[in-house]
Design a protein around this motif. Structure first.
Motif: not given
Length: 453
Positions: A349-365
């Motif tokens: 969760l800290d990683k999500v807070k500090t680093e934007p999720v990748t475009e590939a992850e967004l597209q997968r969802v």
């Protein structure tokens, strides 16, 4: 390439069948009717949704909406006990019912020419139910046994119930849908008669019909059977907004179990309550990034990578009537502890807070959401359920079609923002299952009607 083809196919087909015309009608007595034609098979699904569930209840009668659901099959002025179910079966149909926090619903699936049978029976029990004292005593035992089997003898269900009771102090989501055992054992017939009279009325109901039907003909049937029913002076639903949480809440539950189990819940807004309209959708996307298949972060990092967890899930409920919780649940891997898993989840969760999720992850969802929306249209039952649920929790049923667009519009920055805003200690409840030795007793057989929740 496979996912890309699936996405293109989904984008092409959603406008064809996703936006099929829904006809909306309002009877003079307040009953709402939604009809969606689907002519792919000569069947029809008919559902009746009432705006009442466990979140409408108060201490002392928790679970009363659920047991009333059972009693709705036990006879009316013109139908004997279980005759409703027998008539549906004799006409080749299936039927059931379910109770949730925000609604109670009844449904039948029939050959399209037999819709009138469903309307006639549902109109009969909407206002003419008989609460028989002897039947209630028997059904109390059925529900008590149901609770023992599904909750008291199920350590994970027991933990979830305990976590909800701790997370929600004054919100009615504190109550379990099935009710507390002491309340179940003390319902009397008058309790149920009052609850039925208060909530089971045409002006508190939505009828949803999906299948091989003509909307205007369905409307005429609804006028014939539901139109003559008198409306009711409904109870005023008081606002029960959860008080702000001001610190971490933790609990340990000891129960017979083979493995420890962790549940973590953060307070979050839902579509009905969000000030920022996009936030619940961003939370849904975040749930998919964390736990959306083999390539999700939890599966990749915690299960296969660090091997700290045997399994981890994330779930967000965006379509509740009241503010809800974003839940993460996990089982430690062999040789690992609850604390190990907890710290690994916090790190993700800290990683999500500090680093934007990748475009590939967004597209997968987003691909998964669109594909799922299309596949769900294969079921006339699920199409009806989406319409009824949205309408009953106080939302516009048209959100059925806009959900993929809402998800597609979410950005990496918005996912990061909701993680920073809501995944904080002051809004967190942690529940831990501590296994104790079992007595190796065989589980007791359950009993009850097929409509039992």
């Amino acid at each position: 390439m496979h996912n890309l083809k699936k996405l293109v196919w989904a984008l092409l087909i959603v406008p064809v069948i996703g936006f099929a015309q829904v006809s909306e009608y309002q009877l003079e007595n307040g009953l709402k009717l939604l009809v969606k034609p689907d002519n792919r098979a000569p069947v029809v699904v008919s559902q009746v949704w009432y705006k009442v569930g466990s979140s409408y209840e108060h201490n002392g009668i928790t679970g009363i909406s659920h047991i009333l659901e059972h009693m709705m099959f036990k006879g009316t002025e013109n139908l004997g006990p279980n005759e409703f179910s027998q008539i549906i079966a004799e006409n080749g149909g299936s039927q059931n019912a379910f109770t949730g926090r925000d609604y109670t619903a009844y449904f039948q699936t029939l050959e399209k020419e037999r819709l009138e049978i469903s309307f006639r029976l549902e109109a009969e029990r909407m206002r003419k139910l008989i609460i028989d004292d002897a039947e209630l005593l028997k059904e109390r035992e059925v529900v008590a046994e149901e609770r023992r089997m599904r909750t008291d003898d199920n350590p994970r269900s027991l933990l979830r119930e305990a976590m909800n009771a701790m997370a929600f102090m004054n919100s009615p989501y504190h109550h379990p849908v099935i009710g507390w055992m002491n309340d179940i054992n003390h319902y009397d017939p008058e309790d149920l008669r009052e609850w039925y009279q208060m909530w089971y009325a045409p002006n508190n109901a939505t009828v949803v019909v999906v299948g091989d039907v003509d909307p205007d003909e369905v409307y005429q049937l609804a006028q014939k059977y539901f139109g003559p029913l008198a409306p009711e002076q409904l109870a005023t639903v008081k606002p029960q907004v959860e008080v702000p949480q001001r610190g971490l809440r933790t609990l340990q539950l000891k129960a017979p179990a083979e493995l420890p189990y962790l549940m973590m819940g953060w307070k979050v807004p839902v579509v009905t309550t969000a000030v920022e309209e996009w936030e619940p959708y961003a939370l849904d996307v975040l749930a998919g990034i964390l736990d959306g298949g083999a390539s999700s972060r939890f599966s990749r990092e915690l299960v296969r990578g660090q091997q700290v967890a045997a399994g981890v899930s994330a779930y967000n409920s965006a379509f509740s009537r009241l503010d809800d919780i974003f839940t993460i649940a996990a089982t430690p891997a062999q040789g690992k502890t609850i604390e190990d898993v907890k710290q690994a989840v916090f790190a993700q969760l800290d990683k999500v807070k500090t680093e934007p999720v990748t475009e590939a992850e967004l597209q997968r969802v987003k691909t998964q959401v669109i594909a799922s929306s299309v596949y769900q249209l294969d079921s006339v039952f699920y199409q009806a359920m989406q319409l009824g649920m949205l309408e009953t929790v106080g939302l516009d049923w048209r959100l059925v079609d806009s959900y993929p667009d809402k998800i597609s519009a979410i950005t990496a920055e918005q996912v990061q923002q909701v993680a920073e805003k809501y995944f904080i200690e002051d809004g967190l409840t942690i529940a831990e299952l501590i296994p104790v030795a079992t007595d190796n007793a065989s589980p007791r057989p359950t009993s009850g009607d097929p409509h039992a929740r």
